[in-house]
Enzyme design. Structure first.
Site, PDB file in Angstrom:
ATOM      1  CB  ILE A  74     -24.984  14.545 -15.683  1.00  8.39           C
ATOM      2  CG1 ILE A  74     -24.157  13.507 -14.918  1.00  8.39           C
ATOM      3  CG2 ILE A  74     -26.468  14.404 -15.371  1.00  8.39           C
ATOM      4  CD1 ILE A  74     -24.303  13.602 -13.396  1.00  8.39           C
TER       5      ILE A  74
ATOM      6  N   GLY B 159     -13.956  13.917 -17.237  1.00 10.35           N
ATOM      7  CA  GLY B 159     -13.333  12.938 -18.128  1.00 10.35           C
ATOM      8  C   GLY B 159     -13.418  13.355 -19.583  1.00 10.35           C
TER       9      GLY B 159
ATOM     10  CD  GLU C 248     -26.167  19.834 -20.453  1.00 16.45           C
ATOM     11  OE1 GLU C 248     -27.166  20.281 -20.998  1.00 16.45           O
ATOM     12  OE2 GLU C 248     -26.150  19.515 -19.237  1.00 16.45           O
TER      13      GLU C 248
ATOM     14  CB  THR D 170      -8.562  15.942 -20.400  1.00 14.81           C
ATOM     15  OG1 THR D 170      -7.306  15.892 -19.747  1.00 14.81           O
ATOM     16  CG2 THR D 170      -9.241  14.608 -20.287  1.00 14.81           C
ATOM     17  CB  VAL D 171     -12.539  18.764 -22.033  1.00 17.44           C
ATOM     18  CG1 VAL D 171     -13.914  18.943 -22.653  1.00 17.44           C
ATOM     19  CG2 VAL D 171     -12.673  18.342 -20.578  1.00 17.44           C
TER      20      VAL D 171
ATOM     21  CE  LYS E  66     -18.113  21.191 -11.640  1.00 19.56           C
ATOM     22  NZ  LYS E  66     -17.426  19.972 -11.185  1.00 19.56           N
TER      23      LYS E  66
ATOM     24  N   GLY F 281      -3.491  10.534  -9.606  1.00 20.96           N
ATOM     25  CA  GLY F 281      -3.927  11.563 -10.555  1.00 20.96           C
ATOM     26  C   GLY F 281      -5.410  11.897 -10.458  1.00 20.96           C
TER      27      GLY F 281
ATOM     28  N   GLY G 256     -20.238  17.576 -15.849  1.00 22.92           N
ATOM     29  CA  GLY G 256     -19.585  16.920 -16.996  1.00 22.92           C
ATOM     30  C   GLY G 256     -20.525  16.303 -18.015  1.00 22.92           C
TER      31      GLY G 256
HETATM   32  N1  HSE Z   1     -12.428  18.986 -10.499  1.00 21.90           N
HETATM   33  C1  HSE Z   1     -13.706  18.580 -10.990  1.00 21.90           C
HETATM   34  C2  HSE Z   1     -14.178  17.372 -10.194  1.00 21.90           C
HETATM   35  C3  HSE Z   1     -13.648  18.264 -12.461  1.00 21.90           C
HETATM   36  O1  HSE Z   1     -13.401  16.804  -9.411  1.00 21.90           O
HETATM   37  O2  HSE Z   1     -15.340  16.994 -10.321  1.00 21.90           O
HETATM   38  C4  HSE Z   1     -14.911  18.542 -13.196  1.00 21.90           C
HETATM   39  O3  HSE Z   1     -15.344  19.864 -13.114  1.00 21.90           O
END
Ligand code: HSE
Length: 428
Positions: A135, A302, A128, A20-21, A204, A186, A133
């Site tokens: 931000i 996303g 980053e 995706t990314v 994180k 999903g 994600g």
């Molecule tokens: N699994 C993570 C979430 C995706 O639900 O935020 C982004 O790191």
């Protein structure tokens, strides 16, 4: 000096991962004429991909072809996990490449080793996209907030759990019901453990606190609780008391410079910004001097939001390639010492407690006495309902108390024949 002028004058990128990314990064980079993706490593070379202008001839099944390609100047690692990502990144650094990564687990578990290795080879590792994600939070802390002493972070760093808690709150549904729905749509993975048990948020906050406090935080010192025990009854009780329940990743630095870093569900006042961050949105609230409090919110995952952060890092490196022998000095991670940590048992918190007790005379008095004996002062105590089995649900909110004392009181309340259904910390 890094060369940025080669055959066609473009900066050459190697991508590891085209999920995706990776797809979002490839599509976004198409509009940058000075950047060229020259090799992409994927797990399944035969997979059909929805990328209209993808040059299939640059795809390989061997990621070492990317990190060993002499033409590539920046390697973008988007496969996640420790192996083979760590070895690939180290090989790329040894081969003279700068790194952009979204690998939160690798940063949390091996950040020190990774950044030391990169520095020894005069290469930068930018990340980053690994935290929240889309931000922008890492670069702002490194640059425009660099003059601050940051002492407090409270953040929603996991979209999956925030989605589940938001839905539980809105629908009055149970955790299991909403998780099943989220998996069908999903939004949650088939094995949701990494998200719902708080591992993802813990990775994180470990990296974020290390950067913000300029001291190394070790993942094993981060206290972690997930959302699996949060009940719809707790959501309802929290609402009645003026709170929402969120999975909060937090980091606090006390006056002696000791760090308290954790992930757990928390009752946050409906008046606070974080209470209004719903569904998959992430947010980070920082408090520092001289800035005061700053909150950034936005998409935490996303295709395109995460690509925004990856591409920003690529462009930062690309802008300096060929212009200096020591690029991006403010973007480098150099931590001088490990943080002294405060054990969760020695922290002071406010608590929400939900107790199922026999509806006998004096039960509230007994709970109050046990709390008083453990130096716990109560802010409120409410009997919410009596069930057919003559048990009553009693909801307690405490003042600030030591975690150690709270756990001892819970043990005694249970020994007295009551069942403690929930113990959730309350935002202070
Ligand atoms: N699994 C993570 C979430 C995706 O639900 O935020 C982004 O790191």
């Amino acid at each position: 000096m890094d060369k940025n002028i080669n055959k066609n004058g473009k900066i050459k990128i190697g991508l590891i991962g085209l999920g995706t990314v990776g797809s979002g990064v490839y599509k976004t980079l198409e509009s940058f004429k000075n950047i060229e993706v020259v090799k992409i490593a994927v797990r399944n070379v035969n997979k059909k991909r929805n990328i209209p202008n993808l040059d299939e001839s640059i795809i390989t099944g061997d990621p070492y072809e990317v990190v060993n390609d002499p033409e590539i100047q920046i390697v973008v690692e988007l496969i996640g996990g420790l192996n083979p990502a760590f070895d690939l990144i180290k090989t790329a650094i040894k081969n003279g490449k700068h790194i952009v990564t979204a690998n939160k687990e690798l940063l949390a578990k091996h950040g020190e080793e990774l950044f030391t290795f990169a520095e020894e080879h005069n290469k930068v590792v930018l990340y980053e996209a690994a935290i929240a994600g889309g931000i922008p939070i890492i670069m702002p802390i490194k640059t425009i907030l660099a003059g601050n002493k940051i002492t407090r972070i409270e953040a929603i760093l996991n979209g999956t759990t925030n989605y589940i808690l938001t839905k539980m709150d809105m629908q009055g549904a149970s955790y299991e019901q909403v998780l099943n729905e989220a998996q069908a749509l999903g939004y949650a993975e088939a094995d949701p453990t990494g998200d719902v048990e708080g591992f993802d948020a813990a990775y994180k906050i470990t990296t974020l606190a290390t950067l913000a406090f300029r001291k190394r935080i070790k993942i094993e010192d981060v206290y972690r609780e997930g959302i699996t025990k949060v009940r719809s009854e707790d959501m309802q009780a929290a609402n009645d008391l003026g709170y929402k329940i969120k999975l909060i990743a937090s980091a606090y630095l006390d006056e002696q410079g000791r760090a308290d870093v954790r992930v757990h569900p928390m009752l946050v006042s409906k008046k606070s910004t974080l209470a209004h961050i719903d569904y998959v949105t992430n947010a980070v609230s920082l408090t520092g001097h001289p800035v005061g409090s700053v909150t950034l919110s936005g998409p935490g995952a996303g295709e395109f939001p995460t690509a925004s952060s990856v591409v920003g890092d690529i462009l930062a490196i690309a802008a300096e390639l060929g212009t200096t022998d020591y690029l991006l000095p403010m973007m480098r991670c150099k931590h001088e010492s490990d943080a002294e940590m405060i054990d969760i048992l020695d922290t002071e918190n406010k608590y929400y407690i939900s107790i199922n007790a026999q509806n006998n005379k004096g039960v509230i008095g007994t709970i109050g006495t046990i709390c008083a004996q453990n130096d716990i002062s109560l802010a409120s105590i409410v009997q919410r309902c009596v069930s057919d089995d003559n048990t009553a649900d009693i909801t307690v909110i405490t003042e600030l108390v030591k975690e150690k004392n709270m756990r001892n009181a819970i043990k005694l309340i249970e020994q007295d024949g009551n069942k403690v259904n929930s113990l959730i910390r309350v935002q202070v």
